[in-house]
Design a protein around this motif. Structure first.
Motif, PDB file in Angstrom:
ATOM      1  N   PRO A   1      34.745  78.801   6.966  1.00  0.00           N
ATOM      2  CA  PRO A   1      33.441  78.295   6.525  1.00  0.00           C
ATOM      3  C   PRO A   1      33.522  77.223   5.426  1.00  0.00           C
ATOM      4  O   PRO A   1      32.734  76.292   5.393  1.00  0.00           O
ATOM      5  N   SER A   2      34.452  77.355   4.498  1.00  0.00           N
ATOM      6  CA  SER A   2      34.548  76.392   3.379  1.00  0.00           C
ATOM      7  C   SER A   2      35.846  75.593   3.413  1.00  0.00           C
ATOM      8  O   SER A   2      36.253  75.020   2.395  1.00  0.00           O
ATOM      9  N   ALA A   3      36.469  75.533   4.593  1.00  0.00           N
ATOM     10  CA  ALA A   3      37.788  74.885   4.661  1.00  0.00           C
ATOM     11  C   ALA A   3      37.731  73.413   4.255  1.00  0.00           C
ATOM     12  O   ALA A   3      38.527  72.951   3.433  1.00  0.00           O
TER      13      ALA A   3
ATOM     14  N   MET B   1      38.676  68.987   0.483  1.00  0.00           N
ATOM     15  CA  MET B   1      38.196  67.797  -0.231  1.00  0.00           C
ATOM     16  C   MET B   1      38.268  67.988  -1.745  1.00  0.00           C
ATOM     17  O   MET B   1      38.455  67.030  -2.490  1.00  0.00           O
ATOM     18  N   GLU B   2      38.146  69.241  -2.181  1.00  0.00           N
ATOM     19  CA  GLU B   2      38.254  69.518  -3.612  1.00  0.00           C
ATOM     20  C   GLU B   2      39.648  69.176  -4.135  1.00  0.00           C
ATOM     21  O   GLU B   2      39.802  68.769  -5.294  1.00  0.00           O
ATOM     22  N   ASN B   3      40.632  69.340  -3.249  1.00  0.00           N
ATOM     23  CA  ASN B   3      41.996  68.994  -3.661  1.00  0.00           C
ATOM     24  C   ASN B   3      42.129  67.500  -4.000  1.00  0.00           C
ATOM     25  O   ASN B   3      42.988  67.119  -4.795  1.00  0.00           O
ATOM     26  N   LEU B   4      41.295  66.659  -3.374  1.00  0.00           N
ATOM     27  CA  LEU B   4      41.382  65.204  -3.545  1.00  0.00           C
ATOM     28  C   LEU B   4      40.213  64.649  -4.347  1.00  0.00           C
ATOM     29  O   LEU B   4      39.879  63.466  -4.246  1.00  0.00           O
ATOM     30  N   LYS B   5      39.595  65.482  -5.142  1.00  0.00           N
ATOM     31  CA  LYS B   5      38.398  65.033  -5.856  1.00  0.00           C
ATOM     32  C   LYS B   5      38.717  63.926  -6.867  1.00  0.00           C
ATOM     33  O   LYS B   5      37.854  63.131  -7.233  1.00  0.00           O
ATOM     34  N   ASN B   6      39.957  63.879  -7.349  1.00  0.00           N
ATOM     35  CA  ASN B   6      40.331  62.842  -8.321  1.00  0.00           C
ATOM     36  C   ASN B   6      40.765  61.533  -7.668  1.00  0.00           C
ATOM     37  O   ASN B   6      41.062  60.561  -8.378  1.00  0.00           O
ATOM     38  N   LEU B   7      40.810  61.521  -6.353  1.00  0.00           N
ATOM     39  CA  LEU B   7      41.150  60.275  -5.656  1.00  0.00           C
ATOM     40  C   LEU B   7      39.922  59.360  -5.686  1.00  0.00           C
ATOM     41  O   LEU B   7      38.861  59.703  -5.168  1.00  0.00           O
ATOM     42  N   LEU B   8      40.083  58.163  -6.305  1.00  0.00           N
ATOM     43  CA  LEU B   8      38.945  57.283  -6.503  1.00  0.00           C
ATOM     44  C   LEU B   8      38.421  56.693  -5.193  1.00  0.00           C
ATOM     45  O   LEU B   8      37.229  56.407  -5.078  1.00  0.00           O
ATOM     46  N   ASP B   9      39.240  56.579  -4.208  1.00  0.00           N
ATOM     47  CA  ASP B   9      38.823  56.041  -2.919  1.00  0.00           C
ATOM     48  C   ASP B   9      38.355  57.200  -2.051  1.00  0.00           C
ATOM     49  O   ASP B   9      39.157  57.905  -1.419  1.00  0.00           O
ATOM     50  N   SER B  10      37.038  57.440  -2.027  1.00  0.00           N
ATOM     51  CA  SER B  10      36.493  58.572  -1.286  1.00  0.00           C
ATOM     52  C   SER B  10      36.715  58.434   0.217  1.00  0.00           C
ATOM     53  O   SER B  10      36.921  59.425   0.922  1.00  0.00           O
TER      54      SER B  10
ATOM     55  N   VAL C   1      42.216  61.108   4.949  1.00  0.00           N
ATOM     56  CA  VAL C   1      43.400  61.971   4.809  1.00  0.00           C
ATOM     57  C   VAL C   1      43.064  63.395   5.233  1.00  0.00           C
ATOM     58  O   VAL C   1      43.835  64.047   5.967  1.00  0.00           O
ATOM     59  N   THR C   2      41.921  63.924   4.796  1.00  0.00           N
ATOM     60  CA  THR C   2      41.532  65.306   5.125  1.00  0.00           C
ATOM     61  C   THR C   2      41.277  65.454   6.621  1.00  0.00           C
ATOM     62  O   THR C   2      41.666  66.455   7.235  1.00  0.00           O
ATOM     63  N   ASP C   3      40.622  64.465   7.216  1.00  0.00           N
ATOM     64  CA  ASP C   3      40.369  64.535   8.664  1.00  0.00           C
ATOM     65  C   ASP C   3      41.673  64.519   9.451  1.00  0.00           C
ATOM     66  O   ASP C   3      41.819  65.256  10.443  1.00  0.00           O
ATOM     67  N   GLU C   4      42.624  63.697   9.021  1.00  0.00           N
ATOM     68  CA  GLU C   4      43.914  63.663   9.716  1.00  0.00           C
ATOM     69  C   GLU C   4      44.640  64.997   9.579  1.00  0.00           C
ATOM     70  O   GLU C   4      45.216  65.515  10.554  1.00  0.00           O
TER      71      GLU C   4
END
Length: 679
Positions: free
Chosen positions: A604-606, A611-620, A626-629
């Motif tokens: 449910p929250s995968a 995306m929380e892991n990459l929250k500091n990545l400035l390029d959303s 990356v997450t979709d791949e």
């Protein structure tokens, strides 16, 4: 007698009467003319009152000729015989006269022969004297110069005008034509005249040389064109290369002093003589270093253009005449060559550039001192590079204006290198300060403050370089050292900061740094190679983040133990390996049930957790990609496990007679459901 002659004429014969009587033609009433009738008509129509007929009849009377047929027939012959006899007598008489005259002439000739011979001799001598007189006059006219002309040629009190050049041309012609005398019997005369003409020519050239130097003192190049007299004088002086070069040296020294004083006046507002200028002094009103240098370089460029335009009249319009004069002078004075080459051709354009270059020598020295003071007194790397770029702009301009061999161009090249050295030195000091005391990595994994300052500085450098005159084909290569000095060291410091962070924080920090660096470089075409390099680095870092996210999906979902257990099997599809799968610990009912429960809790929250892991990545957008791949790879892994669980269930069902589908019941999720939940 005449009447008797007519009366004694015989009666007309029948034939005569017939000829004179009219004859009627049976066919016409007109008489038919013939020779006889014509003759009769002519005789009958003659008038005996005619003077010639009377004279003829009178002559016949005086001769006493009887009117007989024989006499009439022989009359003409007798008359001609008498005429011949008379002529013969006359000829005899003239022959006697001619003989007497011949004897008289012979006697006179014998008496006058000596006088004639003497007169002939005198005439011949007179002709010789006249010829010699003409030759002497022609010789004097061609090979001698009058006192008045010599005065015009050599006297310093006389003006240098057209008359001077006319006399000079005549003396040169005399000197040249003396070679004819040297080749004849009058060699002594030729040598004497050549010596005299040489002395006259040397005096004339020395006078012209001194006059040209005096004229150079008062010559105003700012005013239109150089006078035609000076131009003509230089063309003539070119025949004496040593004098010609001395004039150019003198002129260059004078112009160097004038231009140096003008430059000093433009800088300070006061000339060397203490006179004040009405123009604004550059040193007082140009407070900004760049404007100060720009004003000095602009003044130098303006002075160079004005100097070249004024002197073009000297060397370009009369370049051919000067070249011919120098060639003639080299032939007569081989020791006066300008260079070491045996055959040197005068190049008007090259001579012009060289003379302008010498005129600006003093300005170049002053300019060099002032620019070096500015470079050394400012320790800002950006300012140093802007100064170097400004000098580069004028260096390219002066290269087109004066040629690559100009000393002014060499001065600007040296100043540009000095500014670049200052730029690299100050930049290196700043980089060393950051490297020796690097700040900690930002907690939010954004770009460090020193990198932002470096990028702002780099943007200024790139904007400065973008306005330069560097050709487009070599811009990237020329700016590459600047990038290596102004960006690469800071990226290396950032690399060190990221190396000390845990994953994926270090990778995120690198990506943020590379992204902001790429954004700074992208607008400028001469950074294309570096942008491509950064793009490759971004792909590598994003690939690492994809691996990290994929691992996050596998471990958080509980699917990793199942994949790890299946990995050692060389061929999971073979019956032997399929039969081993139910015996593996992760595929035991309890473990499989626990994995299924973990998966249900994760799904449910995968995406949000990933995306929380990459929250500091400035390029959303990069974070989403990356997450979709990673999610796509996770779905592929799930499909593999799902397929193996189904194959094991089918195998057990066949062995147990339709029973054995328990594995599938313990692991009920399908790949379609997973894709929907992770999309």
């Amino acid at each position: 007698m005449a009447s008797s002659y007519v009366q004694d004429r015989p009666a007309a014969s029948p034939v005569d009467r017939l000829a004179t009587s009219p004859v009627s033609s049976p066919s016409t009433s007109m008489p038919r003319p013939n020779a006889l009738s014509n003759k009769l008509t002519s005789v009958l129509s003659a008038s005996y009152a005619d003077r010639e007929i009377r004279d003829a009849l009178q002559t016949l009377d005086e001769r006493g000729i009887e009117n007989t047929p024989e006499t009439r027939r022989l009359l003409r012959l007798d008359v001609q015989k008498e005429v011949i006899q008379c002529n013969g007598e006359i000829i005899n008489e003239f022959g006697q006269i001619a003989e007497e005259m011949k004897e008289a002439v012979s006697a006179a000739h014998q008496e006058t022969a000596p006088m004639l011979e003497e007169a002939t001799s005198l005439l011949e001598r007179k002709q010789e004297v006249e010829t010699k007189q003409l030759l002497l006059e022609a010789f004097n006219k061609h090979f001698t110069v009058s006192g008045e002309d010599l005065l015009v040629l050599t006297s310093s009190a006389e003006p240098v005008n057209d008359e001077f050049f006319v006399v000079l041309a005549r003396v040169k012609r005399i000197h040249r034509d003396c070679q004819v005398l040297l080749g004849s019997e009058n060699q002594r005369l030729g040598v004497e005249i050549m010596e005299q003409s040489s002395r006259d020519l040397n005096a004339a050239f020395q006078r012209l040389y001194r006059w040209t130097q005096r004229e150079f003192k008062t010559l105003n190049l700012e005013n239109p064109q150089i006078s035609s007299a000076i131009r003509r004088a230089l063309r003539v002086l070119a025949e004496r290369p040593s004098l010609f070069q001395s004039c150019l040296d003198y002129f260059a020294e004078a112009r160097e002093h004038i231009l140096s004083d003008s430059f000093h006046t433009a800088l300070t507002g006061v000339s060397s003589t203490g006179d004040h200028s009405s123009a604004k002094p550059i040193e007082i009103f140009a407070h900004d270093p760049l404007r100060y240098l720009g004003d000095m370089l602009a003044w130098t460029h303006s002075a160079t253009v004005s100097e070249k335009e004024a002197l073009e009249v000297l060397f370009i319009s009369d370049g051919d005449a000067i070249a011919k004069g120098i060639q003639a002078g080299i032939v007569s004075e081989p020791w006066s060559r300008f260079g070491d080459e045996e055959t040197e051709v005068f190049d008007g354009r090259k001579a012009l550039d060289g003379l302008v270059n010498r005129d600006l020598a003093g300005v170049a020295r002053t300019l060099k001192q002032r620019v070096e003071q500015v470079i050394q007194s400012h320790e800002e790397s950006t300012l140093a590079y802007q100064i170097a770029n400004l000098i580069n702009f004028y260096r390219v301009t002066f290269n087109k204006l004066l040629g690559s061999e100009s000393s002014l161009l060499a001065t600007l090249t040296e100043l540009e290198e000095s500014a670049l050295r200052q730029f690299r030195a100050t930049l290196k000091d700043r980089v060393l300060a950051v490297q020796n005391d690097p700040p900690p990595a930002p907690a939010d994994l954004k770009h460090p403050e020193f990198l932002l300052e470096a990028l702002e500085q780099l943007k200024t450098l790139m904007k400065t370089f973008d306005t330069s005159l560097t050709p487009a084909s070599s811009r990237e290569e020329v700016f590459k050292p600047v990038l290596e000095a102004a960006l690469d060291p800071y990226l290396q410091v950032c690399e060190t900061l990221a190396r000390d962070l845990d994953k994926p924080a270090g990778t995120i920090l690198k990506l943020n740094i590379i992204h902001v660096s790429r954004e700074a470089l992208a607008p400028f075409p001469f950074t294309a190679e570096k942008v491509t390099e950064l793009d490759d680095t971004i792909e590598e870092l994003e690939a690492k983040l994809i691996i990290h996210q994929h691992s996050f999906f596998l471990h958080t979902s509980g699917l990793h133990p199942l994949l790890a257990a299946l990995a050692p099997l060389s061929s999971p599809t073979s019956p032997e390996n399929l039969s081993l799968i139910p015996t593996l610990p992760p595929f035991q009912p309890a473990s499989l049930t626990q994995t299924s429960q973990t998966l249900d809790d994760f799904l449910p929250s995968a995406l949000m957790d990933a995306m929380e892991n990459l929250k500091n990545l400035l390029d959303s957008e990069a974070a989403r990609a990356v997450t979709d791949e990673a999610a796509g790879r996770f779905c592929e892994d799930f499909e593999f496990v799902e397929r193996k669980v189904g194959e094991v269930g089918e195998m057990l069902a066949e062995r147990n007679g339709g029973e054995g589908g328990g594995l599938r019941a313990l692991f009920p999720r399908t790949s379609a459901e997973i894709r929907v939940l992770l999309s």
